[in-house]
Design a protein around this motif. Structure first.
Motif, PDB file in Angstrom:
ATOM      1  N   MET A  86      18.604   7.923  13.700  1.00 35.60           N
ATOM      2  CA  MET A  86      17.396   8.736  13.568  1.00 35.60           C
ATOM      3  C   MET A  86      16.940   9.237  14.936  1.00 35.60           C
ATOM      4  N   TYR A  87      16.677  10.532  14.992  1.00 34.43           N
ATOM      5  CA  TYR A  87      16.188  11.135  16.243  1.00 34.43           C
ATOM      6  C   TYR A  87      14.850  11.829  15.983  1.00 34.43           C
ATOM      7  N   VAL A  88      13.888  11.552  16.843  1.00 37.02           N
ATOM      8  CA  VAL A  88      12.570  12.199  16.703  1.00 37.02           C
ATOM      9  C   VAL A  88      12.176  12.814  18.040  1.00 37.02           C
ATOM     10  N   CYS A  89      11.792  14.090  18.013  1.00 40.42           N
ATOM     11  CA  CYS A  89      11.402  14.767  19.248  1.00 40.42           C
ATOM     12  C   CYS A  89      10.159  14.101  19.828  1.00 40.42           C
ATOM     13  N   GLY A  90      10.270  13.700  21.063  1.00 38.28           N
ATOM     14  CA  GLY A  90       9.147  13.033  21.728  1.00 38.28           C
ATOM     15  C   GLY A  90       8.293  14.016  22.509  1.00 38.28           C
TER      16      GLY A  90
ATOM     17  N   GLU B  25      17.897  20.271  25.412  1.00 36.19           N
ATOM     18  CA  GLU B  25      17.673  18.873  25.780  1.00 36.19           C
ATOM     19  C   GLU B  25      17.898  17.953  24.572  1.00 36.19           C
ATOM     20  N   CYS B  26      17.247  18.301  23.457  1.00 39.13           N
ATOM     21  CA  CYS B  26      17.339  17.434  22.271  1.00 39.13           C
ATOM     22  C   CYS B  26      18.752  17.431  21.694  1.00 39.13           C
ATOM     23  N   SER B  27      19.417  18.597  21.702  1.00 38.02           N
ATOM     24  CA  SER B  27      20.796  18.647  21.203  1.00 38.02           C
ATOM     25  C   SER B  27      21.694  17.739  22.023  1.00 38.02           C
TER      26      SER B  27
ATOM     27  N   PRO C  27      10.667  27.627  16.591  1.00 35.23           N
ATOM     28  CA  PRO C  27      12.122  27.778  16.731  1.00 35.23           C
ATOM     29  C   PRO C  27      12.855  26.501  17.153  1.00 35.23           C
ATOM     30  N   HIS C  28      12.109  25.447  17.567  1.00 30.04           N
ATOM     31  CA  HIS C  28      12.782  24.338  18.246  1.00 30.04           C
ATOM     32  C   HIS C  28      13.924  23.721  17.418  1.00 30.04           C
ATOM     33  N   HIS C  29      13.619  23.295  16.214  1.00 27.87           N
ATOM     34  CA  HIS C  29      14.670  22.632  15.430  1.00 27.87           C
ATOM     35  C   HIS C  29      15.754  23.604  14.949  1.00 27.87           C
ATOM     36  N   GLU C  30      15.341  24.809  14.653  1.00 34.62           N
ATOM     37  CA  GLU C  30      16.318  25.841  14.274  1.00 34.62           C
ATOM     38  C   GLU C  30      17.323  26.035  15.416  1.00 34.62           C
ATOM     39  N   ASN C  31      16.803  26.070  16.627  1.00 39.55           N
ATOM     40  CA  ASN C  31      17.676  26.273  17.781  1.00 39.55           C
ATOM     41  C   ASN C  31      18.544  25.052  18.062  1.00 39.55           C
ATOM     42  N   GLU C  32      17.975  23.878  17.855  1.00 37.46           N
ATOM     43  CA  GLU C  32      18.780  22.655  18.011  1.00 37.46           C
ATOM     44  C   GLU C  32      19.985  22.702  17.071  1.00 37.46           C
ATOM     45  N   ILE C  33      19.739  23.090  15.822  1.00 38.20           N
ATOM     46  CA  ILE C  33      20.826  23.154  14.830  1.00 38.20           C
ATOM     47  C   ILE C  33      21.896  24.142  15.281  1.00 38.20           C
TER      48      ILE C  33
HETATM   49 ZN   LIG Z   1      13.462  18.235  20.035  1.00 38.63          ZN
END
Ligand SMILES: [Zn+2]
Length: 479
Positions: free
Chosen positions: A29-33, A213-215, A238-244
């Protein structure tokens, strides 16, 4: 603990899905901090509390959870803050990471066994991912920046926020830029401006974009496929869309299987946010309410629901929590008093506990419905209070009351992470108040020059182990 049938609302499919982790009995599990440029406000505290509870519940259901949540310690906002305060970005990040731990400790986040990577420790992984994306033709370098070319991921881009690329293009601001090929393209790597922290790279000195960073961190610590990705709903686009986009195009994996997003916290009907200025820092609220009350307040709503933040709501949470405290303290008293021959054995309480456990699990299994789960506990408390009124209890009755104590305490403290008041705390407070009261009386006696009484109070206190010391303007005491 029986068949596990947890259902999770997946933002990706907009539906409740049966939870089947990639590896049996294990959850990654990953959660953006937080971006550490300030102390966290209540709106930032919500995902921290929510996903800590998700982790605790999954563990309660027998999963081994590998939980990662990052600190973004390089970002425009940190640079701005550092310039304002005339210190380095590292100092800013250090200060607010420390502050984060100070504040969140009070809402009882379970740090043990979780990973908290800092972005700046993964620059190499970020650069590798950027290089990889350039090689595969998904990204391009332009004047020291590197951009992800959204057009190249046309089939997939928008899958999480349920928008298609044509709509996005139509809605995008028309930017006059010779640097980007399209206004939809987003930065993976940013060329360093003067006075900014920077790292050497194949594209010159620069720093990572936020999304990469998150990716990079989740990929490094959890692999290209993991189970749950969480965060506030404002991060969907856009953050999670871009991570994907970055991760699936880079690794060829599927990235996260379940996307969980918590709702907002509103103040007077508006979303709490830094930009609106209507936010309350967690540490400010902690001056007025105990951390456990704040945590109980946050868990009082299912995580996807909007919460209204107000003094009134917090007060209600406080009263509710005290109702549970008192019921449990009363049980403990009863158990201490012991059993009586011929007393009642409370067999129905045993059934009530079993029933509560089943219903608590059913509530939480359905997308972690803490509101309903807490409701089940309150119903049990009502019954417990009735049982505690019974005067004479048999040994069996005492045993069953003890079982109720164990069950409620475990669910509250270990699963929901909300600590209950201990008997000693109350006694501690009581002692303190009594001593203060006696010192007041003594002060009065002294002002009336009644030295005999003043000395007697002092000596009697000393006899029971309380030493008092007369200071210049205040009398202090110690045990
Ligand atoms: Zn993130």
């Amino acid at each position: 603990m029986g068949v596990k049938m947890i259902r999770i609302y997946n933002t990706m499919t907009k539906s409740l899905e049966e939870f089947k982790p990639i590896k049996e009995n294990q959850v990654s599990m990953y959660v953006c901090g937080p971006t550490v440029y300030n102390y966290i406000h209540i709106g930032n505290a919500r995902p921290a509390i929510v996903f800590d509870t998700v982790r605790r519940y999954l563990e309660y259901r027998g999963y081994k959870v590998n939980y990662v949540s990052n600190f973004t310690d390089v970002d425009d906002k940190i640079i701005k803050r550092a310039n304002e305060e005339g210190v380095s970005c590292e100092e800013i990040a250090h200060k607010y990471i420390k502050g984060y731990f100070e504040d969140t400790k009070k809402v009882n986040l379970k740090e043990e066994g979780m990973q908290r990577p800092k972005a700046t420790d993964y620059i190499e992984e970020m650069q590798d991912l950027v290089k990889n994306l350039i090689e595969k033709g998904y990204a391009y370098e332009s004047e020291g920046d590197v951009y992800f070319q959204v057009e190249k991921d046309k089939e997939n881009y928008g899958c999480l926020s349920h928008q298609d690329i044509d709509n996005l293009r139509a809605g995008a601001r028309v930017e006059v830029s010779n640097i980007k090929k399209s206004p939809l393209d987003f930065a993976l790597w940013k060329k360093a401006k003067k006075g900014e922290p920077s790292w050497d790279s194949p594209w010159g000195k620069g720093r990572p974009g936020w999304h990469i960073e998150c990716s990079a961190m989740s990929g490094k610590l959890l692999g290209k496929d993991f189970d749950i990705h969480g965060g506030g709903q404002d991060l969907i686009f856009p953050h999670h869309e871009n991570e994907i986009a970055q991760s699936t195009c880079g690794s060829g994996g599927n990235y996260a299987k379940y996307w969980m997003h918590n709702g907002y916290i509103n103040v007077d009907g508006e979303k709490m946010s830094k930009s609106l200025g209507n936010f309350f820092l967690l540490r400010e609220v902690l001056e007025h309410y105990e951390g456990r009350v704040i945590r109980f307040f946050v868990l009082g709503a299912q995580y996807r629901k909007t919460i209204d933040f107000s003094d009134n709501e917090l007060q209600q949470s406080k009263t509710g929590l005290e109702r549970i405290d008192n019921a449990i303290l009363r049980i403990k008293e009863k158990v201490k008093d012991g059993s009586v021959e011929g007393g009642e054995d409370l067999l129905s309480l045993k059934l009530d506990i079993e029933d509560a456990k089943k219903r608590f699990i059913a509530a939480m299994d359905e997308d972690f419905n803490t509101a309903q789960g807490i409701g089940v506990i309150f119903e049990l408390i009502k019954k417990i209070n009735k049982y505690s009124e019974i005067e004479k209890l048999s040994q069996e009755g005492i045993k069953n009351l003890g079982m109720a104590d164990t069950f409620v305490t475990y669910i509250m403290e270990e699963v929901l992470g909300v600590l209950l008041k201990k008997n000693e705390d109350n006694l501690g407070n009581l002692t303190a108040e009594l001593v203060e009261f006696l010192l007041e009386l003594r002060k009065k006696a002294r002002s009336e020059k009644n030295w005999a009484l003043s000395d007697e109070i002092r000596d009697r206190l000393l006899k029971i182990g309380i030493k008092i010391k007369d200071g210049k303007d205040k009398t202090t005491w110690s045990l």
